[in-house]
Scaffold this active site. Structure first.
Site, mmCIF file in Angstrom:
data_model
loop_
_atom_site.group_PDB
_atom_site.id
_atom_site.type_symbol
_atom_site.label_atom_id
_atom_site.label_comp_id
_atom_site.label_asym_id
_atom_site.label_seq_id
_atom_site.Cartn_x
_atom_site.Cartn_y
_atom_site.Cartn_z
ATOM 1 N N HIS A 70 0.801 -1.224 0.000
ATOM 2 C CA HIS A 70 0.000 0.000 0.000
ATOM 3 C C HIS A 70 0.834 1.274 0.000
ATOM 4 O O HIS A 70 0.292 2.378 -0.049
ATOM 5 C CB HIS A 70 -0.974 0.027 1.183
ATOM 6 N N ASP A 127 -2.565 1.640 -4.735
ATOM 7 C CA ASP A 127 -3.780 1.845 -3.948
ATOM 8 C C ASP A 127 -4.923 0.966 -4.466
ATOM 9 O O ASP A 127 -4.809 0.309 -5.506
ATOM 10 C CB ASP A 127 -4.192 3.318 -3.932
#
Lengths: 522, 273
Positions: free
Chosen positions: A492, A496
């Site tokens: 992350h 995304d």
């Protein structure tokens, strides 16, 4: 060191009034133990093995020893040592301080590390005839990639050098012989038949049956062990050479006396205290479940390392469902035209190829993150790793440059990697350079996963098993659909949710409608 | 013999380690310095030399030139050949090489026995802290590697009271330079007969800059030592009596080896390259 000093003070052998030491005639003579001596070793060595000394009785300097003045046993001992030794006696005593007996000590090459069997001798710092001090460097050897200075454990005179520069010396082989003065010799109790009148003990000669009346032959470590068990070592029958009491003898004796449980034969060499652990007596009829310790090696160990690193990365997981009906038809079609019986068509090559096509559109998922510079490297090749569960553990070889491979070529390469993996023959090249990983865990079982990244990649995909589930078709009728759950794990910091979702849509589209693959294929 | 440095995090005193940093120093000069620091001082040292010139072949203490080096090209191109004081194999070093040398009194690291494998294990753990985040770092036999590719070669010298562990790190290397070296007869198992380009890798492909690397080393050392930067000038003294054993082989030495090559194969011992 204290033990040595203690022994030294107790067993200092002093010449008798006649100047000749000999065994009492009552006991039958036996060949004396062969000389083995202390070690020259690097300055901080582990405790050295017992030194056995070639004792040369001191002779009055005024007369050379003659056969008539010595007991037969002494002469026999000398002869057993091979060759003329008489000249050594006078020379040895000349080298030693006046009034002391001199010892000819053989100095072997000590261990320089676990598993190192030999060293190369590089150079000598001393020559024959030189006087050396304790801790003075004697020579330099090479072991592994290290040069090591070997220092002397004794103060004495270099008598004979056994190896020259360039020679390979095995650990334990004698490097050199030194003549050492008596004052620093440490010998265990009564190891030699020579009488030690000052102690008032009977001198002993080890007989061939190994019966020892007093003054048992053994090493300090073994004596310590006997002491631990509270055993009088003199009671033990030695099975070693010349009736020497060995560690096994002490332990067997202890077992026979019920002092300890039987232990396995491979015991660690250590002079440390022995633990007398009383194991719980198993109750009759009740099964005894034991813990088992496994050392992790190879692939398993690599997994410890890689997963610990992966744990530091913030993962998120994205789940999608892919309809595999078309894929099932395609596989059947491939299988029907397949003339090669050795090749088996599965879903995976197709999924791999379509994955690569989706990656072309979303290269961020085929990348690597450099934390220090906040840079993302978009990898040029699609080197798709396939997680494989082998008998040795988890391994992830990858198929290189999938963009340039056909589905058939992918199938063949996959089969080759499977073969290599199952025989633990994967090469370094096979395992390195992966850019994204697929885990077909569904082949074993399971619906969902939360796979951990195979660093330094930023995405990983777990495929659940194909299930037949009721789904609606375009006309809103329920039909049995082949469905596969796909979990995408991603870094992350770099990727995304929106990007993964779009990527997944792209991939899903290609799998559900293979004709699109044909449309975009290069 | 170690001098107590400042107290560490847990209150235990860390021994002092003097740090000397150089850049581009000729390798012969660096090795002479190391020998002097090893044999003539009682302090702990870390010497870092970032890059060296000119490109030089450095052999271990007992390497046989004819087995390790392609002598004809070396003579033709006048590449200097140095025989160093520590054991180990042959390397060719240049601007892309970063050297890190650790010289310690045997009591400096608590519990560390002055044997080759123990020291290697200790250094492997030290460098693991530096490299773990940049790649799959391994101590493979006596080498530092990312995965299966070597990027750092090690050698040691152990004396009565002190030891040296030094490493040549391949920040970058010139593939053409490797042609001066033969593939050694005895090589680590994991090499698997690979040639230089397949066996080695460049640190610059794993790490952003040389200073990130050298800073990382200094930080890792700082966990066990009180690291004190020391000027090179204060280190160099008028110790003219000391004769280091690291030697530069002369053109004549090399020419003699070439001419006697025919007979030198007789009775040759297997020497670890």
């Amino acid at each position: 060191m204290a033990a040595w000093a203690r022994l030294a003070s107790r067993s200092r052998l002093r010449p008798s009034a006649s100047g000749v030491c000999g065994p009492p005639r009552a006991s039958p003579p036996a060949p004396p133990p062969p000389p083995r001596a202390g070690c020259a070793g690097p300055a901080a060595p582990p405790p050295p093995p017992l030194r056995r000394l070639l004792r040369l009785p001191q002779v009055r300097s005024s007369s050379a020893p003659t056969t008539s003045s010595l007991g037969d046993e002494t002469v026999q001992r000398w002869r057993c040592l091979g060759g003329e030794r008489r000249w050594l006696a006078s020379e040895a005593s000349a080298a030693a301080p006046a009034g002391e007996a001199a010892e000819l000590v053989e100095v072997p090459l000590a261990q320089t590390g676990e598993g190192i069997a030999e060293c190369e001798l590089l150079r000598w710092f001393v020559a024959e005839g030189d006087q050396v001090d304790e801790f003075q460097p004697l020579c330099e050897v090479q072991s592994d990639k290290a040069t090591i200075e070997i220092t002397s454990r004794f103060k004495g005179k270099v008598h004979q050098i056994h190896f020259g520069p360039g020679d390979i010396v095995k650990v334990g082989e004698t490097l050199l012989k030194m003549i050492v003065g008596d004052s620093q010799i440490v010998s265990p109790d009564n190891i030699f038949p020579s009488a030690d009148k000052s102690l008032g003990e009977e001198s002993v000669v080890p007989s061939s049956e190994g019966n020892i009346h007093s003054g048992t032959l053994s090493t300090p470590a073994v004596r310590h062990l006997a002491k631990q068990y509270g055993i009088n070592i003199n009671e033990i029958v030695g099975t070693g050479k010349d009736g020497r009491v060995l560690k096994e003898d002490v332990l067997n004796y202890a077992v026979s006396k019920g002092l300890c449980k039987e232990q396995s034969s491979s015991l660690e060499e250590s002079a440390g205290p022995v633990e007398l652990l009383k194991e719980a007596e198993p109750l009759p009829g009740v099964p005894f479940y034991e813990d088992k310790k496994i050392v992790l090696r190879g692939y398993q160990r690599a997994m410890v390392k890689s997963m610990s690193l992966a744990a530091k990365v913030p993962h998120f997981h994205f789940l999608e469902e892919i309809n595999c009906d078309s894929l099932v038809q395609l596989k059947t079609a491939f299988q029907n035209v397949n003339k090669d019986n050795t090749m088996k068509h599965t879903f995976l090559p197709f999924l791999i190829k379509s994955l690569s096509m989706a990656l072309s559109k979303y290269p961020m998922l085929n990348s690597s993150f450099i934390e220090q510079t906040n840079e993302v490297v978009l990898k040029g090749s699609h080197n798709i790793g396939i997680a494989m569960a082998t008998t040795h553990g988890l391994v992830v070889p990858n198929i290189k440059k999938v963009q340039s491979l056909s589905i058939l070529e992918i199938t063949k390469e996959l089969a080759r990697l499977h073969e290599m993996a199952s025989h633990n023959k994967l090469s370094a090249a096979d395992i390195e350079g992966g850019t994204i990983t697929l885990s077909n865990i569904g082949a074993i079982g399971g619906k969902f996963g939360s796979p951990l990244l195979n660093l330094p990649e930023v995405a990983i995909i777990a495929l659940g098993r194909i299930q037949k589930l009721p789904r609606f078709d375009d006309d809103e009728n329920v039909y049995p659909s082949s469905t596969i759950n796909v979990t995408v794990g991603a870094d992350h910091r770099v990727v995304d949710g929106a990007m993964v979702a779009r990527f997944c849509n792209e991939w899903k589209g290609l799998v559900e409608k293979p004709e699109l693959l044909l449309l975009h294929m290069r | 013999m170690s001098v107590t440095g400042s107290a560490g995090a847990r209150g235990a005193a860390r021994p002092l380690m003097r740090l000397v940093t150089m850049s581009g120093a000729p390798i012969l000069r660096q090795l002479h310095l190391e020998e002097r620091l090893l044999r003539r001082t009682a302090d702990n040292w870390c010497v870092i030399n970032d890059g060296t010139a000119p490109p030089t072949i450095v052999m271990g203490v007992s390497g046989r030139v004819s087995e390790l080096v392609e002598i004809e090209p070396v003579l033709r191109d006048r590449v200097p050949v140095v025989r160093r004081y520590s054991g180990g194999g042959t390397v060719i070093v240049d601007q892309g090489t970063v050297f890190v040398t650790i010289i310690c009194d045997k009591s400096a690291v608590a519990g560390l026995q002055p044997f080759p494998r123990d020291i290697m294990s200790w250094s492997g753990q030290l460098y693991g802290k530096v490299f773990d985040r940049f790649g799959e770092f391994h101590l493979r036999e006596n080498d530092y590697a990312f995965s299966h590719r070597k990027f750092g070669g090690n050698a040691q010298s152990i004396t009565k009271n002190r030891w040296v562990h030094h490493t040549s790190f391949l920040w970058d290397y010139d593939v053409e330079n490797m042609d001066y070296l033969k593939i050694p007869k005895r090589a680590p198992e994991y090499r698997l007969a690979r040639n230089h380009t397949e066996f080695l890798c460049r640190m610059k492909e794993y790490m952003p800059s040389r200073s990130v690397f050298t800073d990382g080393v200094i930080t890792a050392l700082g966990e066990q030592f009180s690291v004190q930067p020391t000027d090179l000038e204060t280190v160099l003294s008028n110790d003219e009596e000391f004769v280091p054993s690291t030697k530069l082989l002369s053109q004549q030495d090399l020419e003699e080896i070439v001419s006697s090559k025919g007979s030198s194969s007789l009775g040759v011992q297997e020497v670890e390259a």
